[in-house]
Design a protein around this motif. Structure first.
Motif, PDB file in Angstrom:
ATOM      1  N   ASP A 157      48.747  40.812  27.359  1.00  0.00           N
ATOM      2  CA  ASP A 157      49.349  40.905  28.694  1.00  0.00           C
ATOM      3  C   ASP A 157      48.223  41.099  29.708  1.00  0.00           C
ATOM      4  OD1 ASP A 157      50.889  41.320  30.901  1.00  0.00           O
ATOM      5  OD2 ASP A 157      52.088  42.945  30.061  1.00  0.00           O
ATOM      6  N   VAL A 158      48.109  40.181  30.673  1.00  0.00           N
ATOM      7  CA  VAL A 158      47.023  40.239  31.661  1.00  0.00           C
ATOM      8  C   VAL A 158      47.398  41.225  32.764  1.00  0.00           C
ATOM      9  CG1 VAL A 158      45.562  38.897  33.204  1.00  0.00           C
ATOM     10  CG2 VAL A 158      46.544  37.820  31.170  1.00  0.00           C
ATOM     11  N   ASP A 159      46.499  42.164  33.034  1.00  0.00           N
ATOM     12  CA  ASP A 159      46.761  43.176  34.063  1.00  0.00           C
ATOM     13  C   ASP A 159      46.538  42.629  35.472  1.00  0.00           C
ATOM     14  OD1 ASP A 159      47.310  45.061  32.139  1.00  0.00           O
ATOM     15  OD2 ASP A 159      45.261  45.823  32.065  1.00  0.00           O
ATOM     16  N   HIS A 160      47.273  43.179  36.422  1.00  0.00           N
ATOM     17  CA  HIS A 160      47.024  43.027  37.864  1.00  0.00           C
ATOM     18  C   HIS A 160      47.216  41.610  38.393  1.00  0.00           C
ATOM     19  CE1 HIS A 160      45.471  47.005  37.298  1.00  0.00           C
ATOM     20  NE2 HIS A 160      44.392  46.584  36.643  1.00  0.00           N
ATOM     21  N   THR A 161      48.023  40.785  37.723  1.00  0.00           N
ATOM     22  CA  THR A 161      48.207  39.423  38.234  1.00  0.00           C
ATOM     23  C   THR A 161      48.954  39.418  39.564  1.00  0.00           C
ATOM     24  OG1 THR A 161      50.167  39.225  36.824  1.00  0.00           O
ATOM     25  CG2 THR A 161      48.110  38.288  35.985  1.00  0.00           C
ATOM     26  N   LYS A 162      49.882  40.337  39.763  1.00  0.00           N
ATOM     27  CA  LYS A 162      50.606  40.390  41.040  1.00  0.00           C
ATOM     28  C   LYS A 162      49.653  40.728  42.184  1.00  0.00           C
ATOM     29  CE  LYS A 162      55.185  41.543  39.224  1.00  0.00           C
ATOM     30  NZ  LYS A 162      56.286  42.537  39.210  1.00  0.00           N
ATOM     31  N   LEU A 204      47.038  30.218  43.546  1.00  0.00           N
ATOM     32  CA  LEU A 204      46.101  29.307  42.887  1.00  0.00           C
ATOM     33  C   LEU A 204      45.025  30.084  42.127  1.00  0.00           C
ATOM     34  CD1 LEU A 204      45.612  26.472  45.542  1.00  0.00           C
ATOM     35  CD2 LEU A 204      46.945  26.402  43.420  1.00  0.00           C
ATOM     36  N   ALA A 205      44.584  31.184  42.725  1.00  0.00           N
ATOM     37  CA  ALA A 205      43.597  32.032  42.046  1.00  0.00           C
ATOM     38  C   ALA A 205      44.213  32.683  40.815  1.00  0.00           C
ATOM     39  CB  ALA A 205      43.070  33.106  42.996  1.00  0.00           C
ATOM     40  N   GLY A 206      45.470  33.117  40.956  1.00  0.00           N
ATOM     41  CA  GLY A 206      46.158  33.706  39.811  1.00  0.00           C
ATOM     42  C   GLY A 206      46.312  32.701  38.678  1.00  0.00           C
ATOM     43  N   ASP A 207      46.645  31.450  39.038  1.00  0.00           N
ATOM     44  CA  ASP A 207      46.760  30.401  38.020  1.00  0.00           C
ATOM     45  C   ASP A 207      45.425  30.156  37.324  1.00  0.00           C
ATOM     46  OD1 ASP A 207      49.413  30.070  38.580  1.00  0.00           O
ATOM     47  OD2 ASP A 207      49.170  28.221  39.737  1.00  0.00           O
ATOM     48  N   GLU A 208      44.340  30.204  38.094  1.00  0.00           N
ATOM     49  CA  GLU A 208      43.022  29.957  37.506  1.00  0.00           C
ATOM     50  C   GLU A 208      42.641  31.063  36.525  1.00  0.00           C
ATOM     51  OE1 GLU A 208      39.887  27.919  36.350  1.00  0.00           O
ATOM     52  OE2 GLU A 208      41.462  27.190  37.691  1.00  0.00           O
ATOM     53  N   VAL A 209      43.043  32.298  36.813  1.00  0.00           N
ATOM     54  CA  VAL A 209      42.797  33.399  35.879  1.00  0.00           C
ATOM     55  C   VAL A 209      43.516  33.128  34.555  1.00  0.00           C
ATOM     56  CG1 VAL A 209      43.281  35.836  35.416  1.00  0.00           C
ATOM     57  CG2 VAL A 209      42.391  35.144  37.653  1.00  0.00           C
ATOM     58  N   ILE A 210      44.779  32.717  34.647  1.00  0.00           N
ATOM     59  CA  ILE A 210      45.557  32.418  33.442  1.00  0.00           C
ATOM     60  C   ILE A 210      44.931  31.246  32.681  1.00  0.00           C
ATOM     61  CG2 ILE A 210      47.794  31.645  32.600  1.00  0.00           C
ATOM     62  CD1 ILE A 210      47.757  34.531  33.624  1.00  0.00           C
ATOM     63  N   ARG A 211      44.513  30.218  33.413  1.00  0.00           N
ATOM     64  CA  ARG A 211      43.903  29.044  32.796  1.00  0.00           C
ATOM     65  C   ARG A 211      42.588  29.421  32.104  1.00  0.00           C
ATOM     66  NH1 ARG A 211      43.648  26.164  37.078  1.00  0.00           N
ATOM     67  NH2 ARG A 211      45.631  25.070  36.890  1.00  0.00           N
ATOM     68  N   THR A 212      41.801  30.293  32.737  1.00  0.00           N
ATOM     69  CA  THR A 212      40.522  30.709  32.167  1.00  0.00           C
ATOM     70  C   THR A 212      40.718  31.465  30.865  1.00  0.00           C
ATOM     71  OG1 THR A 212      39.524  30.837  34.364  1.00  0.00           O
ATOM     72  CG2 THR A 212      38.415  32.037  32.597  1.00  0.00           C
ATOM     73  N   LEU A 213      41.703  32.349  30.837  1.00  0.00           N
ATOM     74  CA  LEU A 213      41.964  33.087  29.605  1.00  0.00           C
ATOM     75  C   LEU A 213      42.444  32.141  28.504  1.00  0.00           C
ATOM     76  CD1 LEU A 213      42.138  35.585  27.909  1.00  0.00           C
ATOM     77  CD2 LEU A 213      44.346  36.127  28.961  1.00  0.00           C
ATOM     78  N   ILE A 242      46.405  40.104  42.211  1.00  0.00           N
ATOM     79  CA  ILE A 242      45.542  38.927  42.407  1.00  0.00           C
ATOM     80  C   ILE A 242      46.264  37.875  43.241  1.00  0.00           C
ATOM     81  CG2 ILE A 242      44.400  36.998  41.228  1.00  0.00           C
ATOM     82  CD1 ILE A 242      43.962  38.978  38.866  1.00  0.00           C
ATOM     83  N   ASN A 243      47.526  37.619  42.912  1.00  0.00           N
ATOM     84  CA  ASN A 243      48.301  36.638  43.666  1.00  0.00           C
ATOM     85  C   ASN A 243      48.459  37.047  45.132  1.00  0.00           C
ATOM     86  OD1 ASN A 243      48.697  34.960  41.453  1.00  0.00           O
ATOM     87  ND2 ASN A 243      50.616  35.947  40.856  1.00  0.00           N
ATOM     88  N   ALA A 244      48.678  38.349  45.356  1.00  0.00           N
ATOM     89  CA  ALA A 244      48.889  38.836  46.718  1.00  0.00           C
ATOM     90  C   ALA A 244      47.605  38.794  47.545  1.00  0.00           C
ATOM     91  CB  ALA A 244      49.441  40.262  46.679  1.00  0.00           C
ATOM     92  N   LEU A 262      34.209  38.549  33.016  1.00  0.00           N
ATOM     93  CA  LEU A 262      34.092  37.254  33.691  1.00  0.00           C
ATOM     94  C   LEU A 262      34.352  37.414  35.189  1.00  0.00           C
ATOM     95  CD1 LEU A 262      35.963  34.840  31.240  1.00  0.00           C
ATOM     96  CD2 LEU A 262      33.506  35.208  31.467  1.00  0.00           C
ATOM     97  N   HIS A 263      33.529  36.795  36.004  1.00  0.00           N
ATOM     98  CA  HIS A 263      33.719  36.824  37.456  1.00  0.00           C
ATOM     99  C   HIS A 263      34.657  35.683  37.854  1.00  0.00           C
ATOM    100  CE1 HIS A 263      30.739  39.900  38.515  1.00  0.00           C
ATOM    101  NE2 HIS A 263      30.039  39.426  37.480  1.00  0.00           N
ATOM    102  N   GLN A 264      35.766  36.056  38.448  1.00  0.00           N
ATOM    103  CA  GLN A 264      36.727  35.083  38.944  1.00  0.00           C
ATOM    104  C   GLN A 264      36.440  34.836  40.428  1.00  0.00           C
ATOM    105  OE1 GLN A 264      38.892  33.888  36.703  1.00  0.00           O
ATOM    106  NE2 GLN A 264      38.493  35.378  35.079  1.00  0.00           N
ATOM    107  N   THR A 265      36.674  33.638  40.887  1.00  0.00           N
ATOM    108  CA  THR A 265      36.423  33.326  42.295  1.00  0.00           C
ATOM    109  C   THR A 265      37.660  32.777  42.952  1.00  0.00           C
ATOM    110  OG1 THR A 265      35.659  31.102  41.723  1.00  0.00           O
ATOM    111  CG2 THR A 265      33.971  32.832  41.867  1.00  0.00           C
ATOM    112  N   ALA A 266      37.758  33.051  44.251  1.00  0.00           N
ATOM    113  CA  ALA A 266      38.846  32.508  45.065  1.00  0.00           C
ATOM    114  C   ALA A 266      38.243  32.226  46.447  1.00  0.00           C
ATOM    115  CB  ALA A 266      39.999  33.490  45.163  1.00  0.00           C
TER     116      ALA A 266
END
Length: 238
Positions: free
Chosen positions: A158-163, A172-181, A165-167, A229-233
């Motif tokens: 279960d990925v933490d803090h997606t809500k 799109l950034a939230g989707d990229e986090v899911i895609r990266t995992l 990240i989306n907010a 991992l560093h995520q970017t938006a």
């Protein structure tokens, strides 16, 4: 007619297809469930029910709603062709059928069905198995584990803090986090491991031949790697 059926079965078998003949159309559903057919070839004129009647029954079953159906008949009437297609058939072949035409029709329909099945089994964002496809795969792994008396471990991620990240960064950034995992799991786990997207921000992994402690170490390493991992938006990173 068993002789005619055997002839067409031989044509398809010589082309590399696995074929089961069902002489009694009233037993077709049971055979289809057991055989997992990719194409049904139905004679139009059969005892008990006609080919188009059987096609209507198949189309009412969820499991066979998209099963390609080829009709065989010596009836060349155009209206009969149209009625058969409207009953749920995909193609109407008039006997005697050129063996090359029969093989081509069956192969192309099976190929299309296989591609469609693969699309329905894969999550559009990550390319991993869908929730339903994962459950089917997990059931098979459990059955094999029982037969081999070997372990299989199920991990839920279960990925933490997606809500958040989306907010803060957008969906799109939230989707990229899911895609990266999803990519990380596919790259780091074994080919024998089964990976699926279990929910919007949840993943499931089945690890055959792996006991609980070993699986926990594998998943913990993945968790630690992903957390670094560093995520970017846009211009921001998180």
């Amino acid at each position: 007619d068993r002789g005619v059926a055997q002839h067409h079965a031989s044509v398809l078998s010589r082309a590399g297809m696995e074929v089961v003949i069902v002489p009694n159309p009233l037993e077709a559903l049971a055979h289809l469930h057991e055989f997992h057919a990719e194409v049904a070839v139905l004679e139009m004129h059969m005892p008990g029910c006609s080919g188009d009647e059987l096609a209507k029954v198949l189309r009412q079953q969820g499991a066979f709603a998209n099963l390609p159906i080829l009709f065989l008949s010596d009836d060349g009437d155009a209206e009969r062709h149209l009625a058969a297609i409207q009953s749920g058939g995909d193609e109407y072949l008039v006997k005697p059928v050129d063996p090359r035409h029969l093989v081509s029709a069956a192969a192309s329909r099976a190929s299309r069905q296989r591609a469609l099945g693969a699309m329905l089994r894969r999550d559009g964002l990550t390319g991993l198995l869908t929730h339903t496809a994962f459950k089917d795969a997990l059931a098979r792994e459990i059955d094999q584990a029982k037969r081999r008396s070997s372990p299989v471990t199920l991990a839920l991620i279960d990925v933490d803090h997606t809500k958040t990240i989306n907010a803060e960064h957008g969906h799109l950034a939230g989707d990229e986090v899911i895609r990266t995992l999803g990519r990380l799991l596919a790259q780091r786990l074994r080919r024998a491991d089964v990976i699926g997207r279990h929910g919007s921000d949840e993943f499931a992994v089945a690890l055959p031949g792996t006991d609980l402690e070993s699986a926990a170490r594998v998943i913990e390493r993945l968790r630690a790697t992903f957390s670094q991992l560093h995520q970017t938006a846009g211009t921001s990173a998180f």
